[in-house]
Design an enzyme around this catalytic site. Structure first.
Site, mmCIF file in Angstrom:
data_model
loop_
_atom_site.group_PDB
_atom_site.id
_atom_site.type_symbol
_atom_site.label_atom_id
_atom_site.label_comp_id
_atom_site.label_asym_id
_atom_site.label_seq_id
_atom_site.Cartn_x
_atom_site.Cartn_y
_atom_site.Cartn_z
ATOM 1 N N GLN A 71 0.813 -1.206 0.000
ATOM 2 C CA GLN A 71 0.000 0.000 0.000
ATOM 3 C C GLN A 71 0.853 1.265 0.000
ATOM 4 O OE1 GLN A 71 -2.908 -1.699 3.264
ATOM 5 N NE2 GLN A 71 -3.928 -0.060 2.182
ATOM 6 N N ASP A 237 -2.549 -4.981 0.207
ATOM 7 C CA ASP A 237 -2.089 -6.282 0.680
ATOM 8 C C ASP A 237 -2.789 -6.751 1.947
ATOM 9 O OD1 ASP A 237 -0.822 -4.321 2.210
ATOM 10 O OD2 ASP A 237 1.204 -5.039 1.812
#
Length: 483
Positions: A71, A237
């Site tokens: 991210q 994720d």
């Protein structure tokens, strides 16, 4: 048998799983490394993906694919779709001063209300944009589109080129700092603030279209696999891991990898003014309040190196020490820290005496310090009303036997450890199967082989750690030698 593929483009590597869409059984897999460092040319992600996909037998026979990715990173593109500069990754702390500045400009309350992120930290994309505007203005001026690592790889899977085909999802967009996960809209006023421009001046910057959790983004490029294969929206994720583990409210995930993460599925949004808990969205229509630490399993790596042993050696030494490590408290802010937000901090070992300075106590203090650092996240989640009555422990650090054994006592709830697996890639594959099925809910695959751990809670260890850590908050050790 319909096959789907899940891709995990993480900080360290790319993994590709080819999975049976009906059962979730992994059929083939592959992996390739990413370059080390806190910035990375996105082309390296593409190279790693191609190698991982080749190892996994290619994507010619898959019917859908989705990407779970690290991210926050900043991928800036020019009007031709070219990458302007290497991507700044989530763990790049050069924007720490920009984060403080932006937080002061509006105040934590306004940021929490606007984005669910009360106190900005260097990980968030918006802080990297402010850093770019201040330190590389010529690059900032060239920006025609902004995306995240998973967005960029998804775009490449569909052939890239046209900026209007960039897509993302709520989970990853919610970590940018210029997206409201409740309304589902970008905040261009905040984007303009970060870039020191007016809203009119950023109106033409392309931001990825935010898709629904099982909406189709497009088709796979013929050069990658079957052109009939659907491409899903992808996700961050941590949201992918929650999807792969099929988590529900009350069940938190503690991931011990390069970083440490505490996340929990929530039906309601979180707006934490303190900034400890980030009010992210998940990969369905719910929310994923989350805290992340910069320091994770590397705490054990560093301890093993100091003690001249390996992870198993650390486990054996730690088991030989009493709970509380004889009074040693290890505050493991070894590489600065994100939670709490102390980017310039260093680690501290407190309580050393002739009696306590043993290898066994040092090993135990390292394991307890790692768990207590994660425990800060568990406490912060509960303070926001998030229910946590069970923890699933995943990541490379979860393979450390002593960490599993001590976690229930330090964290205060039962802990389960699923069979080792690539849960980010598996979550992305589950999303791909959801896209393929067009059903209202993702497929129920179920997970087997979970090992459970329980222990008598030892809240005094966390309480002592919290006191020591609070006292050390303002202590930053610098190198005062003349240059």
């Amino acid at each position: 048998m319909a096959l789907v593929a899940g891709i995990d483009t993480s900080t360290q590597s790319c993994k590709v799983l080819v999975v049976d869409a009906a059962s979730g059984r992994v059929v083939r897999e592959g992996a390739a490394r990413h370059p080390a460092g806190t910035e990375c040319p996105p082309d390296a992600w593409w190279t790693a993906f191609r190698e991982a996909a080749k190892q996994a037998g290619g994507l010619d026979d898959v019917s859908a694919v989705s990407v779970g990715g690290q991210q926050h990173g900043l991928v800036a593109l020019d009007s031709d779709g070219a990458v302007i500069r290497p991507a700044l990754l989530w763990n790049d702390t050069r924007s720490a001063a920009a984060a403080e500045e932006l937080t002061r400009e509006l105040g934590p309350e306004a940021w929490a209300e606007a984005t669910g992120l009360g106190v900005l930290v260097a990980s968030f994309t918006i802080t990297k944009l402010r850093w770019l505007a201040d330190h590389e203005p010529e690059n900032a001026a060239r920006i025609a589109a902004i995306c995240l690592p998973h967005d960029w790889l998804t775009w490449q899977l569909m052939g890239g080129g046209d900026l209007s085909t960039l897509v993302t999802d709520r989970s990853d967009a919610s970590g940018t700092g210029y997206f409201d996960p409740v309304s589902g809209r970008y905040r261009r006023d905040l984007l303009a603030r970060a870039l020191r421009r007016t809203e009119a001046e950023v109106a033409d910057i392309v931001l990825p279209r935010v898709l629904g959790p099982h909406e189709t983004a497009g088709r796979l490029a013929a050069a990658v696999g079957s052109p009939d294969a659907l491409v899903g929206p992808g996700c961050g994720d941590n949201a992918a891991a929650a999807l792969g583990l099929e988590r529900t409210p009350g069940q938190a995930i503690v991931s011990v990898g390069t970083s440490g993460v505490v996340s929990a599925v929530s039906k309601t949004p979180i707006r934490d003014v303190s900034g400890l808990v980030a009010g992210f969205a998940d990969a369905t229509d719910a929310f994923l309040p989350l805290i992340a630490t910069i320091n994770g399993a590397r705490i054990i790596d560093a301890t093993a190196a100091v003690l001249g042993t390996d992870h198993e050696g650390v486990s054996a030494l730690a088991r030989a020490a009493e709970p509380g490590a004889g009074g040693l408290v290890f505050v493991p802010h070894l590489d600065g820290e994100r939670t709490p937000n102390l980017p310039e901090a260093s680690g501290s070992l407190v309580g050393l005496t002739l009696a306590t300075m043993t290898q066994q106590n040092l090993a135990r203090a390292a394991v307890e310090g790692l768990l207590c650092l994660l425990g800060v996240g568990v406490e912060a989640q509960r303070a926001q009303g998030v229910e946590i009555d069970h923890i699933t422990l995943i990541g490379g650090g979860a393979r450390l036997g002593v960490l599993r054994e001590l976690a229930p006592a330090v964290l205060g709830v039962p802990v389960s450890v699923p069979e080792p697996g690539e849960y980010v890639a598996l979550g992305a594959a589950r999303q791909a199967a959801w896209v393929l099925s067009s059903s209202a809910a993702p497929p129920e695959w179920g997970r087997v082989g979970t090992e459970s751990f329980e222990g008598e809670p030892t809240p005094w260890i966390q309480q002592r750690y919290d006191r020591v850590a609070a006292q050390l908050t303002e202590l930053v050790i610098t190198d005062d030698r003349p240059s």
